[in-house]
Structures are given as structure tokens and as C-alpha cells.
Design an enzyme around this catalytic site. Structure first.
Site, PDB file in Angstrom:
ATOM      1  N   HIS A 121     -12.089   9.713   1.523  1.00 26.49           N
ATOM      2  CA  HIS A 121     -11.938   9.007   0.608  1.00 26.49           C
ATOM      3  C   HIS A 121     -13.138   9.250  -0.661  1.00 26.49           C
ATOM      4  O   HIS A 121     -13.493   8.407  -0.985  1.00 26.49           O
ATOM      5  CB  HIS A 121     -12.110   7.165   1.523  1.00 26.49           C
ATOM      6  CG  HIS A 121     -11.406   6.612   2.073  1.00 26.49           C
ATOM      7  ND1 HIS A 121     -10.452   7.092   3.005  1.00 26.49           N
ATOM      8  CD2 HIS A 121     -10.270   5.740   1.981  1.00 26.49           C
ATOM      9  CE1 HIS A 121      -9.726   6.535   3.535  1.00 26.49           C
ATOM     10  NE2 HIS A 121      -9.316   5.418   2.796  1.00 26.49           N
ATOM     11  N   LEU A 154       1.157  -0.645   0.092  1.00 27.22           N
ATOM     12  CA  LEU A 154       0.301  -0.154   0.391  1.00 27.22           C
ATOM     13  C   LEU A 154       0.612   1.601   0.024  1.00 27.22           C
ATOM     14  O   LEU A 154       1.556   1.997   0.988  1.00 27.22           O
ATOM     15  CB  LEU A 154      -0.579  -0.091   1.404  1.00 27.22           C
ATOM     16  CG  LEU A 154      -2.027   1.224   1.758  1.00 27.22           C
ATOM     17  CD1 LEU A 154      -2.269   1.303   0.098  1.00 27.22           C
ATOM     18  CD2 LEU A 154      -3.168   1.013   2.746  1.00 27.22           C
ATOM     19  N   PHE A 175      -7.996   4.717  -4.138  1.00 25.83           N
ATOM     20  CA  PHE A 175      -9.163   5.894  -4.023  1.00 25.83           C
ATOM     21  C   PHE A 175      -8.197   7.373  -4.468  1.00 25.83           C
ATOM     22  O   PHE A 175      -7.022   7.406  -4.600  1.00 25.83           O
ATOM     23  CB  PHE A 175      -9.658   6.371  -2.848  1.00 25.83           C
ATOM     24  CG  PHE A 175     -10.582   5.520  -1.709  1.00 25.83           C
ATOM     25  CD1 PHE A 175     -11.835   5.168  -2.080  1.00 25.83           C
ATOM     26  CD2 PHE A 175      -9.630   3.854  -1.123  1.00 25.83           C
ATOM     27  CE1 PHE A 175     -12.489   4.410  -1.264  1.00 25.83           C
ATOM     28  CE2 PHE A 175     -10.571   3.662  -0.479  1.00 25.83           C
ATOM     29  CZ  PHE A 175     -12.066   3.073  -0.613  1.00 25.83           C
ATOM     30  N   ALA A 176      -9.335   7.982  -5.059  1.00 27.40           N
ATOM     31  CA  ALA A 176      -8.245   8.999  -5.452  1.00 27.40           C
ATOM     32  C   ALA A 176      -7.499   9.995  -4.457  1.00 27.40           C
ATOM     33  O   ALA A 176      -6.346  10.678  -4.890  1.00 27.40           O
ATOM     34  CB  ALA A 176      -9.335   9.958  -6.465  1.00 27.40           C
ATOM     35  N   ASP A 177      -7.941  10.115  -3.170  1.00 23.70           N
ATOM     36  CA  ASP A 177      -7.049  10.690  -2.003  1.00 23.70           C
ATOM     37  C   ASP A 177      -5.665   9.812  -2.330  1.00 23.70           C
ATOM     38  O   ASP A 177      -5.392  11.149  -1.319  1.00 23.70           O
ATOM     39  CB  ASP A 177      -8.194  10.089  -0.329  1.00 23.70           C
ATOM     40  CG  ASP A 177      -9.239  10.940  -0.926  1.00 23.70           C
ATOM     41  OD1 ASP A 177     -10.214  10.177  -1.110  1.00 23.70           O
ATOM     42  OD2 ASP A 177      -9.657  11.706  -0.215  1.00 23.70           O
TER      43      ASP A 177
END
Lengths: 301, 328
Positions: free
Chosen positions: B133, B62, B87-89
Site C-alpha cells: 500500500h 474491488l 492505492f497505486a499498488d
């Protein structure tokens, strides 16, 4: 595990001579470019300093299909990979005919045909690219390509360096990382790298022959599927003991005539390259939007 | 595959595109956190590991920067990696690799090198994920020269745009609206049905007002347009699908006809893509405009988990904007 290589079985005398001559060329080029930078003729110029020995030797240990990832400071390695002095000066002068088209920091040579991609971005961002290239090579396994990732000790604690070591170790990537430059007082790099599955080999960065052999062995090891290696080729604080003259003498290349001839050859190459770069055109403003994206329809309005 | 089994949501449509592309091209590989054994947090890559093996479906730690950086290196080797950031975050953690490295490989090498990496990420609200998120960060990527930015709103477009992204030579940021992953949106076509990048889709025809919108907001605007039509206002709804390069010709042609333009997006208002489209429309269509170009957007705040519905543009907010424009 960490290992200090014995010196008695170094590379051939011919290879050592090539290293010494490569370093001599790099030294002369660097001196000339430093003067040009001082006079404001070229932009920010990253000198290689004593790391030029490790850069030259590491690059000479690679094979044509390999890809060398480094920073703008590793232009010396680009020379050893076959980039000509002419091309290097065009790049340093940011000329249109330079391989990178005059778009990067002087020194950040872009010559994929010779397997050289030097970055001027975040100082260790390219190590991830080396790990990815080596990961892909390991997955495919159908060729004998290896990634070489050069870096300076200043980035030894950076996130990118450590994540690259981690990912390379986990993936068994075909990559050889080479730490070059001043020691920088980095003591824990070896333990961290070993913890992530890299073999660590320590050599004296001032000893080109030792660096050559370490990188060559690490490359063979990667190809054999035994994983990545970190070759720690940093140099210490003490000045190097010169042995270049001895090498050239043993190679039969050292005589007053030969020495003068080599010096003259280097000087002539530099002056020719300097002259050509001086006269070469800068990229025109019409080139500004070129190669932002591949598709012509995508060009910005 | 029988019609009844056709992908009807974004997750299954993207998965089918990946299967089609991976079967056709052995260089296409997928990497990211949990994309292999787990099948992806949103199950988009479910079944790919069993089908294509661990050499092409690669579980990664990750570490968003590590995933993107590795993908860059793989692309320079000659592969066509599809990197999932979940997630785009998480893209913020890979921002340097995305914007300074991936986007610039072609430019810095003067066209010698291509880096065709597709970076997938779930964008926007809809999952109750809250402030870390739910980001919809298209503006960051549109502002980065060298990236193609895609945001599908239907399963058909998701499949077709992904196929096109995987055949191009540019890096593509592929924003997958989180709210649409499990929502039925019509069948994705069978087989190899690419949708060209850079070409907008007219979702609904109309001659009174042009609504430009994308992602999960397309459905909201369709519903608002239907209600407006009941009151006699015909809205043309345009989904650019590719957010950059933008199909400005399609937008300008519609605004030239309607004389009015409303832009609806989920991301925060200030500095959003809506502001750029507003500028482009007034540059191209100034003499046609009957009213100010107007925006309905998310707020200049992160997305709070408990207030998703208040944050995301609603049918009511879009209708209010339509009323304001028409009565100007």
C-alpha cells in the site's frame, strides 16, 4: 435461465440469404489470406474457421449505432458490419491507408465509424470494454446503442471474461456476449454466467439463422432494460449439415447462373482488393510517433 | 465559498476539481471501489454521490482491472470516466488494461479513437500501509507510450492538474501522494483554475544547484534547500508536476545556469524516473555540468511499514547529497 431456441421461427429468408452470402465471402477471403500468410506475404493471420457463421450472423443482427468488440479473429464480423473487402485487405497488408494505419495484428480492424473495434491484446480484455460501453449506454439510456462482445471458448475461463460477465450483470449493461468457435469442452460457463445475472441462450453456431435471431432478441432485451445476455453460439465437434444451398434456392438465388455469378463477384472483389493492397504504400517511418498522444506538444522527443 | 473554507490539502483539492468538472460536463463520471456511499478510502469523493447521483458516481467491485476496463468502454461510448484504484499498488492488478489497452487505444486506431480516462491512485508512503500500500510506480507508466503521468505536490496543483486532465483527450495516470492527502499545503484557488499539463513549476529559485523532485518529496527538498541556504548554497527546486511528458526545457534551463543537478524521488532507485532524467540532463547539459548528476531515492526494496521513515528520502539525506555535489 438457459434456453435452447426453437428453429421454426427464424429470421426472414432475405436475412438468411445475407448470412449465407456473407459466410461465402468470408470463406473465400479466408482461403485467399491463408495462402498469402503461408507464402509470407502477410503477417500472423488469425483464421475464423467454422466460427465465421456465428460471427457473420451476430454482426448482421446489430444496428448501425452499436459497437462490436472482438479480437483479430473477428475480422469476419467486421465484413458483416460493412467493412469492405478492400479495407480489410489494406488492414491485412498493414498498409498506411488501412483504417488502423498498419499498426495492429492483421485482422484487428479499427473502424469506429462502422462500429468495429477489434483488439489484439489479451484475448478477453476487450470484453471488459464491451461491458463498460454497455454500462455507459444503460446509464445514459438516451439512445439505442448496444455493445456486442465476441469471444472464443479458449478464454471462457479467463479472469477478464468472468469479470466482464460479473460487471455486466451487476450493472445491467446493454451488452450481448457471443461465444463462438469450437466447443472446447467448456461445460460450466453457463452456470457461472447465470450466477452473475446474465441470461444464457444456447444456439448451434453452425446455424446462422438461429444465431442471428438469438443476438437480435438479446439486443432487444438489453434495450428493454432487462440486462445482458450470453449467446453461446459455439459449434460442436460434428460437422455441420449444409443447408446453405437450400436457403439460396428458397430465396430464388440458386441457379447455375446465379451461383457462377456470385462466385465470380466474390473472386473479382478479392482480386481487386488484393491488387490494391499489393500496390498500396506501407506507412513511412515518419508516422511512427503519430497519435501516441493527442497534443502535439506531447510528442516524444 | 469563503476563503477559510478553501481546500488546503490534496484530498479536498482533488474533490473540488471533480465537483467543478462534473458540474461543467455531464459526461464526467467517477467510478471505483467505495467511491460512492463510502466517499472513497481517502474521502476524496465524499459527497459526490449525494450531489451527482449514482449514474455518475459509480461504486464498483474491488477489481482494478475491471474498473479500468469498464472505464475504457465508457470512454469509447463517449463519457469521461475518472477511475479510482485507491492505492497505486492496485494498479499492478490492472496493468494489462492500463498499459496494453488504455495507453494504446489512440495509437492502435491511428488516431480515430480517443480514450480520455483519468486513473487516480494514492501513491507512496505516509499511511503506514507497508509493502502492498505504498508503491510509487511512476516509472512503469512513464515507460508506457500513450499515458500522461501526473503527480501534484500542492492542493493548487492537484486541483488545477485534475481539471486539465479532465479536459484533455489523453489517458492520464494521476498519482496522488498519500502523505499529502491530509497535510496542509496552502489554499487551492477558487473556481475553474486549470494548471497546464507538461509545464513544470519553479518551487524555489537558486543559482548553485538544481533539485528536480515531485510529489511528497517537494516539501522535503524545500526544507533541505532552506537549510542549505543558511550555509550559503542556493538551490533551485523544480517540480515537473507532469512526469510525462516531462518539461525538460525548464529543467535544462535551470541546470544550464547552476551546473549541478540533484534528483529526489520516493520510488526505488534502479530503473526509476530519476535515471531517465539523469540521462536527459547529461544529453542536454553535458558541457554545463560541474558535478555528476546525483540521485536521492527510495531503496531497491518494497516499503516496509515499520521503516517508512528510513525508506523515504529525508532532509538529512538530501542535505548530504547537496554537500557531496557542492564539494565535488
Amino acid at each position: 435461465m438457459s434456453a435452447v431456441l426453437p428453429l421454426e421461427t427464424g429470421p426472414s429468408l432475405e436475412v438468411e440469404a445475407r448470412i449465407v452470402e456473407g459466410v461465402a465471402l468470408a470463406s473465400a477471403v479466408e482461403a485467399h489470406l491463408a495462402n498469402l500468410a503461408e507464402a509470407g506475404h502477410i503477417g500472423l493471420f488469425p483464421p475464423a474457421g467454422r466460427a465465421r457463421v456465428a460471427m457473420t450472423a451476430a454482426a448482421l443482427a446489430t444496428e448501425p449505432g452499436d459497437m462490436l468488440f472482438g479480437t483479430a479473429r473477428d475480422w469476419v464480423a467486421a465484413l458483416a458490419r460493412g467493412v469492405t473487402v478492400d479495407d480489410l485487405f489494406l488492414q491485412m497488408f498493414a498498409r498506411a491507408s488501412a483504417s488502423g494505419g498498419g499498426r495492429t495484428l492483421p485482422g484487428a480492424v479499427q473502424d469506429p465509424a462502422r462500429g468495429v473495434v477489434l483488439s489484439a491484446g489479451a484475448p478477453a480484455a476487450h470484453l471488459l470494454h464491451a461491458a463498460g460501453f454497455g454500462h455507459a449506454a444503460a446509464l445514459r439510456g438516451g439512445d439505442e446503442r448496444v455493445a456486442i462482445g465476441l469471444f472464443g471458448s479458449a478464454v471462457a475461463f479467463s479472469q477478464d471474461a468472468h469479470r466482464a460477465f460479473t460487471l455486466a450483470g451487476v450493472a445491467g449493461a446493454r451488452v450481448v456476449f457471443v461465444a463462438r468457435g469450437a466447443d472446447g469442452g467448456v461445460g460450466s460457463l453457463h452456470r457461472a454466467a447465470e450466477g452473475w445475472g446474465l441470461r444464457v441462450v444456447t444456439v448451434d453456431g453452425d446455424d446462422g439463422g438461429a444465431v442471428f435471431r438469438a443476438v437480435q432478441r438479446a439486443r432487444d432485451r438489453a434495450l428493454a432494460g432487462k440486462g445482458p445476455t450470453l449467446v453461446d453460439a459455439r459449434h460442436g465437434d460434428a460437422p455441420a449439415v449444409p443447408h446453405d444451398a437450400l436457403v439460396l434456392q428458397r430465396a430464388g438465388r440458386l441457379s447455375s447462373e446465379a451461383e457462377r455469378a456470385v462466385d465470380a463477384e466474390i473472386r473479382a472483389a478479392i482480386m481487386t482488393a488484393r491488387s490494391a493492397a499489393d500496390g498500396a504504400a506501407a506507412p513511412g517511418p515518419e508516422t511512427l510517433p503519430e497519435h501516441v498522444r493527442a497534443e502535439a506538444a506531447h510528442e516524444d522527443r | 465559498m469563503k476563503t477559510a473554507e478553501r481546500p488546503q490539502n490534496l484530498a479536498t483539492a482533488v474533490r473540488e476539481a471533480l465537483v467543478v468538472a462534473m458540474e461543467a460536463d455531464a459526461d464526467v463520471c467517477v467510478l471505483g471501489t467505495d467511491v460512492g456511499e463510502f466517499g472513497g478510502v481517502f474521502r476524496v469523493t465524499s459527497g459526490l454521490l449525494e450531489r451527482f447521483g449514482k449514474e455518475r458516481v459509480i461504486d464498483m467491485p474491488l477489481d482494478p482491472a475491471g474498473v479500468v476496463g469498464t472505464a475504457i468502454g465508457m470512454a469509447l461510448y463517449g463519457l469521461r470516466p475518472v477511475a479510482e484504484l485507491t492505492f497505486a499498488d492496485h494498479a499492478y492488478g490492472a496493468f494489462e488494461q492500463l498499459t496494453s489497452e488504455l495507453a494504446r487505444v489512440r495509437y492502435r486506431s491511428n488516431g480515430q479513437l480517443a480514450c480520455p480516462v483519468v486513473v487516480r491512485m494514492a501513491a507512496g508512503a505516509g499511511g503506514g500501509g507497508g509493502i502492498h500500500h505504498s508503491a510509487h510506480p511512476e516509472a512503469h507508466f512513464v515507460h508506457t507510450p500513450g499515458l500522461v503521468v501526473v503527480c501534484p505536490s500542492t492542493p493548487a496543483d492537484a486541483k488545477g492538474l485534475m481539471l486539465s486532465a479532465l479536459r484533455g483527450e489523453d489517458p492520464v495516470v494521476f498519482l496522488e501522494p498519500q502523505a499529502l492527502y491530509r497535510r496542509s499545503g496552502g489554499d487551492a484557488p477558487e473556481g475553474d483554475a486549470g494548471v497546464p499539463l507538461g509545464v513544470a513549476r519553479e518551487v524555489r529559485a537558486g543559482s548553485d544547484l538544481t533539485i528536480v523532485t515531485w510529489g511528497a518529496m517537494v516539501r522535503v527538498c524545500e526544507d533541505a534547500a532552506a537549510k542549505a541556504a543558511a550555509d550559503g548554497v542556493e538551490c533551485c527546486v523544480i517540480d515537473p508536476r507532469t512526469l510525462w511528458p516531462l518539461d525538460l526545457d525548464a529543467i535544462a534551463a535551470s541546470v544550464a545556469e547552476t551546473g549541478r543537478c540533484l534528483i529526489v524521488h520516493e520510488a526505488p532507485r534502479s530503473g526509476g524516473l530519476g535515471a531517465e532524467i539523469t540521462a536527459l540532463v547529461q544529453e542536454r547539459c553535458f558541457l554545463h555540468l560541474e558535478a555528476p548528476v546525483t540521485r536521492v531515492t527510495g531503496f531497491d526494496t518494497p516499503v516496509p511499514a515499520a521503516l517508512e521513515d528510513a525508506y523515504v528520502p529525508s532532509v538529512a539525506r538530501v542535505l548530504a547529497a547537496i554537500d557531496g555535489i557542492m564539494s565535488f
